[in-house]
Design an enzyme around this catalytic site. Sequence first.
Site, short mmCIF file in Angstrom:
data_model
loop_
_atom_site.label_atom_id
_atom_site.label_comp_id
_atom_site.label_asym_id
_atom_site.label_seq_id
_atom_site.Cartn_x
_atom_site.Cartn_y
_atom_site.Cartn_z
N HIS A 46 0.82 -1.21 0.00
CA HIS A 46 0.00 0.00 0.00
C HIS A 46 0.86 1.26 0.00
CE1 HIS A 46 -3.39 2.59 0.86
NE2 HIS A 46 -2.62 3.19 1.72
N TYR A 47 1.95 1.24 0.78
CA TYR A 47 2.82 2.41 0.79
C TYR A 47 3.65 2.49 -0.49
CZ TYR A 47 1.12 4.00 5.13
OH TYR A 47 0.28 4.50 6.07
N HIS A 48 3.86 1.34 -1.08
CA HIS A 48 4.48 1.32 -2.41
C HIS A 48 3.59 2.11 -3.37
CE1 HIS A 48 6.72 -0.47 -5.82
NE2 HIS A 48 5.56 -0.36 -6.42
#
Length: 666
Positions: A300-302
């Site tokens: 998700h942070y990617h």
Amino acid sequence: MTKTIKFIALLFVACFVSNVNAQELKTEVFSLLNLDYPGLEQVKALHQQGKDAEAAQALLDYYKARTNVKTPDLDLNNIKISKQEQKWADDGMEHTFFVHKGYQPSYNYGKDINWQYWPVQDNELRWQLHRHKWFTPMGKAYRVSGDEKYAKEWAAQYMDWITKNPLTPMSKEEYELVSAGEVKGNAENVRFAWRPLEVSNRLQDQTNQFSLFLPSASFTPEFLTEFLTNYHKHAVHILGNYSDQGNHLLFEAQRMIYAGAFFPEFKDAPMWRKSGINILNREVGVQVYQDGGQFELDPHYHLAAINIFCKALRMADVNGFRNEFPQEYMDTIENMIVFYMNICFPDFTNPCFSDAKLGEMKEEQRNYKDWTKLFPKNKQIQYFASNGKKGQKPENLSKGFLKSGFFTLRNSWDKDGTVMVVKAGPKAFWHCQPDNGTFELWFNGKNLFPDSGAYVYAGNGEVMKLRNWFRQTAVHNTLTLDNKNLETTESVTKKWQPDGKVQILVTENPSYEGLKHRRSVFFVDNTYYVIVDEAVGDAKGKVGLHYQLCEGNVNVDPKTMTLTSDFEGNSNVKLQCFTPKSTTLDQEEGWRSTAYRKRVERTAVAFNTEKNNDEAVRYITIIYPTEDASKAPKLEASFKNKKFDENGLEVEVKVGGKKQTLKYKL
Ligand code: MG
């Protein structure tokens, strides 16, 4: 007391009360602005004549007429408000503030707004209050309805916030403190209200609020000076307090570009913009591995990092400074997108490894539609953006990202495909979980082994307890010693063979003092998976091999060490583990988080073996995805090399009587 004195006293009190949030002409704004900026000639002249009130009016006129600065986030000629945003706006009028999706219905912050109200001691709830998520919806409500009440209330809340959340200097570390309640009073409040991530959020969103409310009567010249002075303070604060690393730093840098680009009239604006661009250009090299993975190893942070980089580009594009980003920057983003599409399932959702959130198909696909505009030549992005109507699907099926440690064993890009994503990477940062070796498995339209997810981030003891449950190694599809969290999370890829009838991944993690975990995954005939787990070393204790399925009926048979799912629909699984003799199959507490503070119960098991000596504990698991698990073939498996072999492995499996030798040499 005479009547007159009483009247004067009352008048004084009334004035004092009504003046708490009153706007003042902040003359300091003129020293913050570059009065030689084209268009500010009159502002400069009036200011020099000492006519600051008139100068403020001229400044407001300038902004109302300004057309050369653009924002990619808002089309002022076509403002739409969703039902949800309208509700946030209307709730906001009553001081019921939409702060966090995980805390619904929203809390009311009192008639006299209490910006320190903290009904549940989850840091996110306190931090995100200061992102003012209802302000932009109020701006849209104002534009769509033309009702001044929204603008009036926004200006009042904006001023109220300034008055009640003064910035006092504090060390960088203090903003990032995760343990709650150690400092009280304003010092405590500052670390929430002025945490750089929150500050940067306001820096970004206030550009939209500025545009939306600018025509309103409540946007007075005095208010403009208050707004600009406050905004300037925000940018200065970020500049001196950038987060050290990770996604926070990326967000802050991107938003400094916003500040510099949207308010070029500030003397410091070129420097803000440059600072943001320099950081993004530097961090795109630091935070993204050569294989395209973002170093927090959280899908998700990617995704968030891709979107931060893209946002900065769009701001540059509409204001004509794309050339400040080198080609390498573009190439890295493209790599990151290719990485992302490869670790996602056919419904566009990503595995919920680490703190990743579970996306929704429509929302996730919208990313590809946005990306294809920035990368029109990339046929793969086009393919996903258009539901396969344009472009080309990726030529590869299985794909490994060796540096980041993400491996996809896939037989198709379509809904009915079979896709396993394994996470076995290097040591990572805050959002990463100690889950080396874990996987998710999609089959025929369903995620059969979803990750436990994150559930909550950080807060007081009670909140951290919840967070820590979901972070545990033991609630992932991997191997533990005495159910403890991994001591070392630094997987090494020993072998990766992504094509052929038998595809192979061999990954090794030092796991614990005295216990190494080698996991060999075979994808056989594009149909089923064989996982061989070997726990090697002189450590003693309970070796546990954990599996967690998605919610629904699962039959657990400890006699045959078999799990057979009975899920509705035609995506099921038979899992059988071939274990040392003394092994027991034990059911464990099982949950998976589907959203922040939302969880569902599910079947979780461990194959537990007491390790009393130096000999390796070894398991073979066959995972056979099938439409109807009750009709799954008979599964058999055995080791051909009698002891753990550092240099290779050989096992024999039989599926429905069909023999298959699986082996490799390292
Ligand atoms: Mg997890």
